[in-house]
Design a protein around this motif. Structure first.
Motif, PDB file in Angstrom:
ATOM      1  N   ASP A  49      -2.720 -21.522   5.095  1.00  0.00           N
ATOM      2  CA  ASP A  49      -2.342 -22.935   5.238  1.00  0.00           C
ATOM      3  C   ASP A  49      -0.926 -23.192   4.720  1.00  0.00           C
ATOM      4  N   ALA A  50      -0.562 -22.544   3.623  1.00  0.00           N
ATOM      5  CA  ALA A  50       0.781 -22.711   3.052  1.00  0.00           C
ATOM      6  C   ALA A  50       1.838 -22.179   4.021  1.00  0.00           C
ATOM      7  N   VAL A  51       1.573 -21.025   4.609  1.00  0.00           N
ATOM      8  CA  VAL A  51       2.508 -20.430   5.573  1.00  0.00           C
ATOM      9  C   VAL A  51       2.586 -21.309   6.824  1.00  0.00           C
ATOM     10  N   LYS A  52       1.457 -21.838   7.240  1.00  0.00           N
ATOM     11  CA  LYS A  52       1.403 -22.722   8.413  1.00  0.00           C
ATOM     12  C   LYS A  52       2.305 -23.945   8.205  1.00  0.00           C
ATOM     13  N   LYS A  53       2.294 -24.484   6.984  1.00  0.00           N
ATOM     14  CA  LYS A  53       3.146 -25.644   6.678  1.00  0.00           C
ATOM     15  C   LYS A  53       4.618 -25.323   6.910  1.00  0.00           C
ATOM     16  N   ASP A  54       5.029 -24.127   6.495  1.00  0.00           N
ATOM     17  CA  ASP A  54       6.434 -23.713   6.626  1.00  0.00           C
ATOM     18  C   ASP A  54       6.815 -23.302   8.037  1.00  0.00           C
ATOM     19  N   MET A  55       5.871 -22.727   8.764  1.00  0.00           N
ATOM     20  CA  MET A  55       6.182 -22.142  10.072  1.00  0.00           C
ATOM     21  C   MET A  55       5.425 -22.852  11.186  1.00  0.00           C
ATOM     22  N   GLN A  56       5.268 -24.153  11.058  1.00  0.00           N
ATOM     23  CA  GLN A  56       4.418 -24.938  11.952  1.00  0.00           C
ATOM     24  C   GLN A  56       4.451 -24.550  13.424  1.00  0.00           C
ATOM     25  N   ASP A  57       5.635 -24.528  14.005  1.00  0.00           N
ATOM     26  CA  ASP A  57       5.721 -24.284  15.450  1.00  0.00           C
ATOM     27  C   ASP A  57       5.504 -22.827  15.818  1.00  0.00           C
ATOM     28  N   ASP A  58       5.651 -21.960  14.831  1.00  0.00           N
ATOM     29  CA  ASP A  58       5.587 -20.534  15.125  1.00  0.00           C
ATOM     30  C   ASP A  58       4.189 -19.945  15.062  1.00  0.00           C
ATOM     31  N   ILE A  59       3.266 -20.634  14.382  1.00  0.00           N
ATOM     32  CA  ILE A  59       1.933 -20.055  14.289  1.00  0.00           C
ATOM     33  C   ILE A  59       0.823 -21.034  14.647  1.00  0.00           C
ATOM     34  N   GLU A  60      -0.224 -20.434  15.163  1.00  0.00           N
ATOM     35  CA  GLU A  60      -1.429 -21.176  15.526  1.00  0.00           C
ATOM     36  C   GLU A  60      -2.537 -20.538  14.694  1.00  0.00           C
ATOM     37  N   VAL A  61      -3.254 -21.354  13.930  1.00  0.00           N
ATOM     38  CA  VAL A  61      -4.250 -20.816  13.000  1.00  0.00           C
ATOM     39  C   VAL A  61      -5.660 -21.127  13.483  1.00  0.00           C
ATOM     40  N   PRO A  96      -4.103 -11.978   1.633  1.00  0.00           N
ATOM     41  CA  PRO A  96      -2.743 -11.427   1.586  1.00  0.00           C
ATOM     42  C   PRO A  96      -1.861 -12.234   0.640  1.00  0.00           C
ATOM     43  N   GLU A  97      -0.807 -11.607   0.157  1.00  0.00           N
ATOM     44  CA  GLU A  97       0.214 -12.354  -0.580  1.00  0.00           C
ATOM     45  C   GLU A  97       0.959 -13.168   0.464  1.00  0.00           C
ATOM     46  N   ARG A  98       1.454 -14.316   0.064  1.00  0.00           N
ATOM     47  CA  ARG A  98       2.174 -15.180   0.995  1.00  0.00           C
ATOM     48  C   ARG A  98       3.359 -14.456   1.655  1.00  0.00           C
ATOM     49  N   GLU A  99       4.127 -13.709   0.833  1.00  0.00           N
ATOM     50  CA  GLU A  99       5.305 -12.995   1.355  1.00  0.00           C
ATOM     51  C   GLU A  99       4.896 -11.969   2.408  1.00  0.00           C
ATOM     52  N   GLU A 100       3.803 -11.257   2.131  1.00  0.00           N
ATOM     53  CA  GLU A 100       3.324 -10.225   3.070  1.00  0.00           C
ATOM     54  C   GLU A 100       2.944 -10.869   4.403  1.00  0.00           C
ATOM     55  N   LEU A 101       2.253 -11.993   4.307  1.00  0.00           N
ATOM     56  CA  LEU A 101       1.803 -12.678   5.517  1.00  0.00           C
ATOM     57  C   LEU A 101       2.993 -13.191   6.327  1.00  0.00           C
ATOM     58  N   GLU A 102       3.953 -13.803   5.630  1.00  0.00           N
ATOM     59  CA  GLU A 102       5.149 -14.306   6.323  1.00  0.00           C
ATOM     60  C   GLU A 102       5.895 -13.173   7.006  1.00  0.00           C
ATOM     61  N   LYS A 103       6.017 -12.049   6.307  1.00  0.00           N
ATOM     62  CA  LYS A 103       6.721 -10.889   6.858  1.00  0.00           C
ATOM     63  C   LYS A 103       6.017 -10.387   8.124  1.00  0.00           C
ATOM     64  N   ALA A 104       4.687 -10.290   8.068  1.00  0.00           N
ATOM     65  CA  ALA A 104       3.914  -9.812   9.221  1.00  0.00           C
ATOM     66  C   ALA A 104       4.071 -10.765  10.407  1.00  0.00           C
ATOM     67  N   ILE A 105       4.094 -12.059  10.152  1.00  0.00           N
ATOM     68  CA  ILE A 105       4.248 -13.046  11.219  1.00  0.00           C
ATOM     69  C   ILE A 105       5.652 -12.952  11.826  1.00  0.00           C
ATOM     70  N   TYR A 110     -13.242 -14.827  -2.457  1.00  0.00           N
ATOM     71  CA  TYR A 110     -11.794 -14.695  -2.222  1.00  0.00           C
ATOM     72  C   TYR A 110     -11.321 -15.433  -0.977  1.00  0.00           C
ATOM     73  N   CYS A 111     -12.265 -15.896  -0.169  1.00  0.00           N
ATOM     74  CA  CYS A 111     -11.902 -16.544   1.095  1.00  0.00           C
ATOM     75  C   CYS A 111     -11.079 -17.823   0.929  1.00  0.00           C
ATOM     76  N   PRO A 112     -11.426 -18.689  -0.024  1.00  0.00           N
ATOM     77  CA  PRO A 112     -10.597 -19.896  -0.182  1.00  0.00           C
ATOM     78  C   PRO A 112      -9.128 -19.567  -0.469  1.00  0.00           C
ATOM     79  N   MET A 113      -8.895 -18.475  -1.197  1.00  0.00           N
ATOM     80  CA  MET A 113      -7.536 -18.045  -1.511  1.00  0.00           C
ATOM     81  C   MET A 113      -6.805 -17.620  -0.232  1.00  0.00           C
ATOM     82  N   ALA A 114      -7.496 -16.903   0.627  1.00  0.00           N
ATOM     83  CA  ALA A 114      -6.887 -16.457   1.891  1.00  0.00           C
ATOM     84  C   ALA A 114      -6.542 -17.673   2.753  1.00  0.00           C
ATOM     85  N   ILE A 115      -7.434 -18.642   2.808  1.00  0.00           N
ATOM     86  CA  ILE A 115      -7.198 -19.855   3.605  1.00  0.00           C
ATOM     87  C   ILE A 115      -6.004 -20.623   3.036  1.00  0.00           C
TER      88      ILE A 115
END
Length: 85
Positions: free
Chosen positions: A24-36, A71-80, A15-20
Motif C-alpha cells: 500500500d505504501a509503494v502504491k501511494k508513491d507509484m500510483q499510475d505505475d502499479i495495479e494492486v 518484502p522490504e519497501r526498497e526491494e519491492l520498489e526496485k522489483a517494480i 506477517y500478512c498485514p505487514m506485506a499489505i
C-alpha cells in the motif's frame, strides 16, 4: 503500462498485514505505475495453487512470485521499477 502486483494473504497469517502495508505504501508513491490485487488464499485457493505457493505472505509481480514473506519497501520498489524498465 501498469505493473500488476498481487499480494497473497490468509486471515491467520501474522506477517500478512505487514506485506499489505508495504504494498500500500509503494502504491501511494507509484500510483499510475502499479495495479494492486489482494488475494486471500482461503477464498481463492485456485490462484495460490496456480502460482505454486507454499507460504504467505507472497507478492507476485506481473504473474511471477518475487517475494515470499513481507518484502522490504526498497526491494519491492526496485522489483517494480525493473518491470517498468
Amino acid at each position: 503500462m501498469a505493473v500488476k502486483v498481487e499480494v497473497f494473504t490468509s486471515p491467520s497469517c501474522p506477517y500478512c498485514p505487514m506485506a499489505i502495508e508495504v504494498v500500500d505504501a509503494v502504491k501511494k508513491d507509484m500510483q499510475d505505475d502499479i495495479e494492486v490485487e489482494k488475494i486471500d488464499i482461503m477464498q481463492d485457493r485456485e490462484k495460490a495453487i496456480e502460482y505454486g505457493l507454499m507460504a504467505v505472505p507472497a507478492v507476485a509481480i506481473n504473474g511471477v512470485v518475487k517475494f515470499v514473506g513481507a518484502p522490504e519497501r526498497e526491494e519491492l520498489e526496485k522489483a517494480i521499477k525493473e518491470e517498468l524498465a
